[in-house]
Scaffold this motif. Structure first.
Motif, PDB file in Angstrom:
ATOM      1  N   ARG A  79      58.537  43.115  67.873  1.00  0.00           N
ATOM      2  CA  ARG A  79      58.538  41.680  68.134  1.00  0.00           C
ATOM      3  C   ARG A  79      57.102  41.257  68.422  1.00  0.00           C
ATOM      4  NH1 ARG A  79      62.806  42.619  66.410  1.00  0.00           N
ATOM      5  NH2 ARG A  79      64.881  42.107  67.236  1.00  0.00           N
ATOM      6  N   ALA A  80      56.547  40.413  67.558  1.00  0.00           N
ATOM      7  CA  ALA A  80      55.164  39.983  67.739  1.00  0.00           C
ATOM      8  C   ALA A  80      54.852  38.869  66.757  1.00  0.00           C
ATOM      9  CB  ALA A  80      54.197  41.141  67.507  1.00  0.00           C
ATOM     10  N   PRO A  81      53.958  37.933  67.124  1.00  0.00           N
ATOM     11  CA  PRO A  81      53.485  36.944  66.147  1.00  0.00           C
ATOM     12  C   PRO A  81      52.529  37.613  65.163  1.00  0.00           C
ATOM     13  CG  PRO A  81      52.324  36.672  68.227  1.00  0.00           C
ATOM     14  CD  PRO A  81      53.370  37.728  68.460  1.00  0.00           C
ATOM     15  N   LEU A  82      52.532  37.150  63.931  1.00  0.00           N
ATOM     16  CA  LEU A  82      51.651  37.751  62.934  1.00  0.00           C
ATOM     17  C   LEU A  82      50.175  37.537  63.266  1.00  0.00           C
ATOM     18  CD1 LEU A  82      53.432  37.031  59.534  1.00  0.00           C
ATOM     19  CD2 LEU A  82      53.324  39.170  60.814  1.00  0.00           C
ATOM     20  N   GLU A  83      49.880  36.501  64.031  1.00  0.00           N
ATOM     21  CA  GLU A  83      48.483  36.251  64.400  1.00  0.00           C
ATOM     22  C   GLU A  83      47.874  37.423  65.151  1.00  0.00           C
ATOM     23  OE1 GLU A  83      46.084  33.371  67.503  1.00  0.00           O
ATOM     24  OE2 GLU A  83      47.762  32.484  66.407  1.00  0.00           O
ATOM     25  N   SER A  84      48.690  38.124  65.936  1.00  0.00           N
ATOM     26  CA  SER A  84      48.116  39.140  66.819  1.00  0.00           C
ATOM     27  C   SER A  84      48.814  40.494  66.774  1.00  0.00           C
ATOM     28  CB  SER A  84      48.150  38.619  68.269  1.00  0.00           C
ATOM     29  OG  SER A  84      49.478  38.251  68.641  1.00  0.00           O
ATOM     30  N   VAL A  85      49.806  40.673  65.919  1.00  0.00           N
ATOM     31  CA  VAL A  85      50.473  41.976  65.870  1.00  0.00           C
ATOM     32  C   VAL A  85      49.469  43.059  65.462  1.00  0.00           C
ATOM     33  CG1 VAL A  85      51.236  41.676  63.458  1.00  0.00           C
ATOM     34  CG2 VAL A  85      52.454  43.255  64.983  1.00  0.00           C
ATOM     35  N   PRO A  86      49.453  44.187  66.161  1.00  0.00           N
ATOM     36  CA  PRO A  86      48.546  45.265  65.756  1.00  0.00           C
ATOM     37  C   PRO A  86      48.888  45.743  64.346  1.00  0.00           C
ATOM     38  CG  PRO A  86      49.392  45.656  67.974  1.00  0.00           C
ATOM     39  CD  PRO A  86      50.185  44.515  67.408  1.00  0.00           C
ATOM     40  N   LEU A  87      47.877  45.814  63.481  1.00  0.00           N
ATOM     41  CA  LEU A  87      48.142  46.221  62.106  1.00  0.00           C
ATOM     42  C   LEU A  87      48.640  47.662  62.023  1.00  0.00           C
ATOM     43  CD1 LEU A  87      45.270  44.499  60.109  1.00  0.00           C
ATOM     44  CD2 LEU A  87      47.601  43.718  60.549  1.00  0.00           C
ATOM     45  N   THR A  88      48.310  48.467  63.019  1.00  0.00           N
ATOM     46  CA  THR A  88      48.846  49.832  63.047  1.00  0.00           C
ATOM     47  C   THR A  88      50.363  49.814  63.178  1.00  0.00           C
ATOM     48  OG1 THR A  88      48.420  49.905  65.436  1.00  0.00           O
ATOM     49  CG2 THR A  88      46.761  50.893  63.978  1.00  0.00           C
ATOM     50  N   GLU A  89      50.898  48.810  63.892  1.00  0.00           N
ATOM     51  CA  GLU A  89      52.349  48.693  64.025  1.00  0.00           C
ATOM     52  C   GLU A  89      52.989  48.259  62.710  1.00  0.00           C
ATOM     53  OE1 GLU A  89      54.507  49.425  66.567  1.00  0.00           O
ATOM     54  OE2 GLU A  89      52.748  50.423  67.395  1.00  0.00           O
ATOM     55  N   VAL A  90      52.317  47.364  61.995  1.00  0.00           N
ATOM     56  CA  VAL A  90      52.829  46.944  60.686  1.00  0.00           C
ATOM     57  C   VAL A  90      52.855  48.135  59.738  1.00  0.00           C
ATOM     58  CG1 VAL A  90      52.519  45.364  58.748  1.00  0.00           C
ATOM     59  CG2 VAL A  90      51.941  44.612  61.075  1.00  0.00           C
ATOM     60  N   GLU A  91      51.777  48.906  59.741  1.00  0.00           N
ATOM     61  CA  GLU A  91      51.722  50.107  58.901  1.00  0.00           C
ATOM     62  C   GLU A  91      52.841  51.071  59.268  1.00  0.00           C
ATOM     63  OE1 GLU A  91      46.882  50.320  58.086  1.00  0.00           O
ATOM     64  OE2 GLU A  91      47.816  51.601  59.601  1.00  0.00           O
ATOM     65  N   ARG A  92      53.100  51.241  60.550  1.00  0.00           N
ATOM     66  CA  ARG A  92      54.141  52.167  61.010  1.00  0.00           C
ATOM     67  C   ARG A  92      55.509  51.734  60.489  1.00  0.00           C
ATOM     68  NH1 ARG A  92      57.676  52.582  65.236  1.00  0.00           N
ATOM     69  NH2 ARG A  92      57.002  50.585  66.081  1.00  0.00           N
ATOM     70  N   LEU A  93      55.804  50.431  60.563  1.00  0.00           N
ATOM     71  CA  LEU A  93      57.095  49.940  60.074  1.00  0.00           C
ATOM     72  C   LEU A  93      57.251  50.194  58.580  1.00  0.00           C
ATOM     73  CD1 LEU A  93      57.876  46.580  61.891  1.00  0.00           C
ATOM     74  CD2 LEU A  93      58.476  48.894  62.531  1.00  0.00           C
ATOM     75  N   PHE A  94      56.201  49.970  57.817  1.00  0.00           N
ATOM     76  CA  PHE A  94      56.284  50.224  56.378  1.00  0.00           C
ATOM     77  C   PHE A  94      56.453  51.717  56.086  1.00  0.00           C
ATOM     78  CE2 PHE A  94      55.213  45.861  55.782  1.00  0.00           C
ATOM     79  CZ  PHE A  94      55.604  45.558  54.482  1.00  0.00           C
ATOM     80  N   HIS A  95      55.804  52.558  56.880  1.00  0.00           N
ATOM     81  CA  HIS A  95      55.959  53.998  56.684  1.00  0.00           C
ATOM     82  C   HIS A  95      57.399  54.436  56.948  1.00  0.00           C
ATOM     83  CE1 HIS A  95      52.025  55.472  55.648  1.00  0.00           C
ATOM     84  NE2 HIS A  95      51.459  54.763  56.612  1.00  0.00           N
ATOM     85  N   VAL A  96      58.043  53.857  57.938  1.00  0.00           N
ATOM     86  CA  VAL A  96      59.427  54.230  58.261  1.00  0.00           C
ATOM     87  C   VAL A  96      60.416  53.497  57.369  1.00  0.00           C
ATOM     88  CG1 VAL A  96      61.207  54.221  60.051  1.00  0.00           C
ATOM     89  CG2 VAL A  96      58.850  54.771  60.660  1.00  0.00           C
ATOM     90  N   ASN A  97      60.364  52.171  57.387  1.00  0.00           N
ATOM     91  CA  ASN A  97      61.416  51.359  56.771  1.00  0.00           C
ATOM     92  C   ASN A  97      61.370  51.333  55.247  1.00  0.00           C
ATOM     93  OD1 ASN A  97      61.847  50.776  59.440  1.00  0.00           O
ATOM     94  ND2 ASN A  97      61.306  48.619  59.306  1.00  0.00           N
ATOM     95  N   THR A  98      60.181  51.440  54.700  1.00  0.00           N
ATOM     96  CA  THR A  98      60.011  51.257  53.257  1.00  0.00           C
ATOM     97  C   THR A  98      59.644  52.559  52.561  1.00  0.00           C
ATOM     98  OG1 THR A  98      59.182  49.042  53.811  1.00  0.00           O
ATOM     99  CG2 THR A  98      58.961  49.758  51.529  1.00  0.00           C
ATOM    100  N   LEU A  99      58.471  53.092  52.870  1.00  0.00           N
ATOM    101  CA  LEU A  99      58.049  54.331  52.226  1.00  0.00           C
ATOM    102  C   LEU A  99      58.957  55.494  52.615  1.00  0.00           C
ATOM    103  CD1 LEU A  99      54.163  54.046  52.539  1.00  0.00           C
ATOM    104  CD2 LEU A  99      55.612  53.508  50.573  1.00  0.00           C
ATOM    105  N   GLY A 100      59.457  55.491  53.846  1.00  0.00           N
ATOM    106  CA  GLY A 100      60.375  56.549  54.269  1.00  0.00           C
ATOM    107  C   GLY A 100      61.648  56.540  53.451  1.00  0.00           C
ATOM    108  N   ALA A 101      62.174  55.344  53.200  1.00  0.00           N
ATOM    109  CA  ALA A 101      63.382  55.236  52.383  1.00  0.00           C
ATOM    110  C   ALA A 101      63.125  55.725  50.967  1.00  0.00           C
ATOM    111  CB  ALA A 101      63.869  53.791  52.373  1.00  0.00           C
ATOM    112  N   LEU A 102      61.975  55.365  50.397  1.00  0.00           N
ATOM    113  CA  LEU A 102      61.646  55.819  49.048  1.00  0.00           C
ATOM    114  C   LEU A 102      61.428  57.328  49.018  1.00  0.00           C
ATOM    115  CD1 LEU A 102      61.007  55.250  46.093  1.00  0.00           C
ATOM    116  CD2 LEU A 102      58.652  54.709  46.780  1.00  0.00           C
ATOM    117  N   ARG A 103      60.804  57.863  50.055  1.00  0.00           N
ATOM    118  CA  ARG A 103      60.537  59.306  50.104  1.00  0.00           C
ATOM    119  C   ARG A 103      61.847  60.106  50.022  1.00  0.00           C
ATOM    120  NH1 ARG A 103      57.324  59.237  53.982  1.00  0.00           N
ATOM    121  NH2 ARG A 103      55.407  59.652  52.838  1.00  0.00           N
ATOM    122  N   VAL A 104      62.859  59.691  50.772  1.00  0.00           N
ATOM    123  CA  VAL A 104      64.133  60.423  50.752  1.00  0.00           C
ATOM    124  C   VAL A 104      64.855  60.198  49.423  1.00  0.00           C
ATOM    125  CG1 VAL A 104      66.303  60.839  51.958  1.00  0.00           C
ATOM    126  CG2 VAL A 104      64.281  60.202  53.267  1.00  0.00           C
TER     127      VAL A 104
END
Length: 255
Positions: A79-104
Motif C-alpha cells: 500500500r503506497a502512493p506511486l509518487e513515493s513507493v520504493p521502486l525496490t518494492e515495485v520490483e519485488r512485486l513483479f518478481h513474485v506476482n508476474t515473473l514468478g508466475a511465468l517461471r513456474v
C-alpha cells in the motif's frame, strides 16, 4: 482426477484451493517457501517452492511428478502512493506476482506440451483489468500477469494446454492486513489510504475463490477470464462500459 500443483499454498486463497481440490478427490501438490506451513493440509505432497528462485522451482516440479494443472497463486501486495513507493518494492512485486508466475509456467509447460494436454490457472484480480489508488504496483503486476497469461493461451492452445485467469475482487484472506504500508508522517496521501476499504468493495472469502478455481479446472472448456462472485462481475462489467479516455473508479473518493 487431476494432479494439481499449487503455488503459495501456505495461507489465504492457496490454502483454500488445496483443501477444496483435495476434498474433490484431486491429487494436490501444495507448495510454499516454507513447507512446514503446509503440514496440516490434507494433500498428497508438500514441497518447498519459491517462485523467485529458479533452482527451487525446478526441484519442486521435478519432485511433483506429472502435473496436469498448475494453479499459480503465489502473490504479494503493498500500500503506497506511486509518487513515493520504493521502486525496490515495485520490483519485488513483479518478481513474485508476474515473473514468478511465468517461471513456474515455464517449468511445467514442456511436459504438458509433450503430453498434448494441461491446464494453467492464474489467480489474478479485478485489478488485472482496472486500478485502485494506493495499490498501483500490485495492479500493474496483475495487468502484466494477464498479458502473459493471454499470450500463453494463444501460444499453447495449439498443444492442448488451456489457460484461465481467475479474477476475484477484495478477499478476506488477510493479504491486505499483511501488506507493507509506505506512508510518511503527515503524508498528504493518508486520507486516500483511509478511503481504501470503501473503494475495495464487498469482501468474498478464500473459499469462494477456491470453489471457482476448482470449478474452472473441472470444466471441459473453461473460459479465459473468470470473475469470482457478483461484486467482481459488476465492477468488471462497469469497467467495460466506461469511457476509455478517462480514469475509471468503481466508487467515488471523498478525501
Amino acid at each position: 482426477m487431476s494432479s494439481v500443483l499449487i503455488t503459495g499454498a501456505s495461507q489465504g486463497i492457496g490454502r483454500a484451493v488445496a483443501v477444496e481440490l483435495a476434498g474433490r478427490g484431486h491429487r494436490v501438490i501444495a507448495t510454499a517457501r516454507r513447507p512446514d506451513t503446509l503440514a496440516d493440509l490434507p494433500v498428497d505432497r508438500r514441497l518447498r517452492l519459491d517462485v523467485t528462485d529458479q533452482e527451487s522451482v525446478d526441484q519442486a516440479v521435478q519432485d511433483a511428478g506429472d502435473v496436469d494443472v498448475l494453479v499459480s497463486n503465489a502473490g504479494e501486495t503493498v500500500r503506497a502512493p506511486l509518487e513515493s513507493v520504493p521502486l525496490t518494492e515495485v520490483e519485488r512485486l513483479f518478481h513474485v506476482n508476474t515473473l514468478g508466475a511465468l517461471r513456474v509456467a515455464q517449468a511445467v509447460l514442456p511436459a504438458m506440451r509433450t503430453r498434448g494436454t494441461g491446464r494453467l490457472v492464474f489467480v489474478s484480480s479485478i485489478q488485472g483489468r482496472l486500478v485502485l489508488p494506493m495499490i498501483g504496483p500490485y495492479g500493474a503486476s496483475k495487468w502484466a500477469l494477464e498479458a502473459l497469461a493471454e499470450t500463453l493461451a494463444i501460444e499453447t492452445g495449439h498443444f492442448g494446454v488451456k489457460v484461465s485467469i481467475v479474477q476475484p475482487g477484495a478477499v478476506s484472506s488477510g493479504g491486505a492486513e499483511r501488506a507493507k504500508v509506505f506512508l510518511t508522517e503527515n503524508d498528504p496521501y493518508t486520507p486516500l489510504y483511509e478511503a481504501l476499504p470503501a473503494l475495495r468493495g464487498e469482501l468474498i472469502t478464500p473459499q469462494d475463490v477456491a470453489a471457482t478455481v476448482a470449478d474452472t479446472i473441472e470444466q471441459p472448456e473453461p473460459p479465459l477470464r473468470v470473475p469470482v462472485g457478483a461484486p467482481a462481475q459488476r465492477v468488471l462489467e462497469a469497467r467495460k462500459k466506461a469511457p476509455e479516455n478517462e480514469p475509471f473508479l468503481a466508487a467515488e473518493i471523498n478525501w
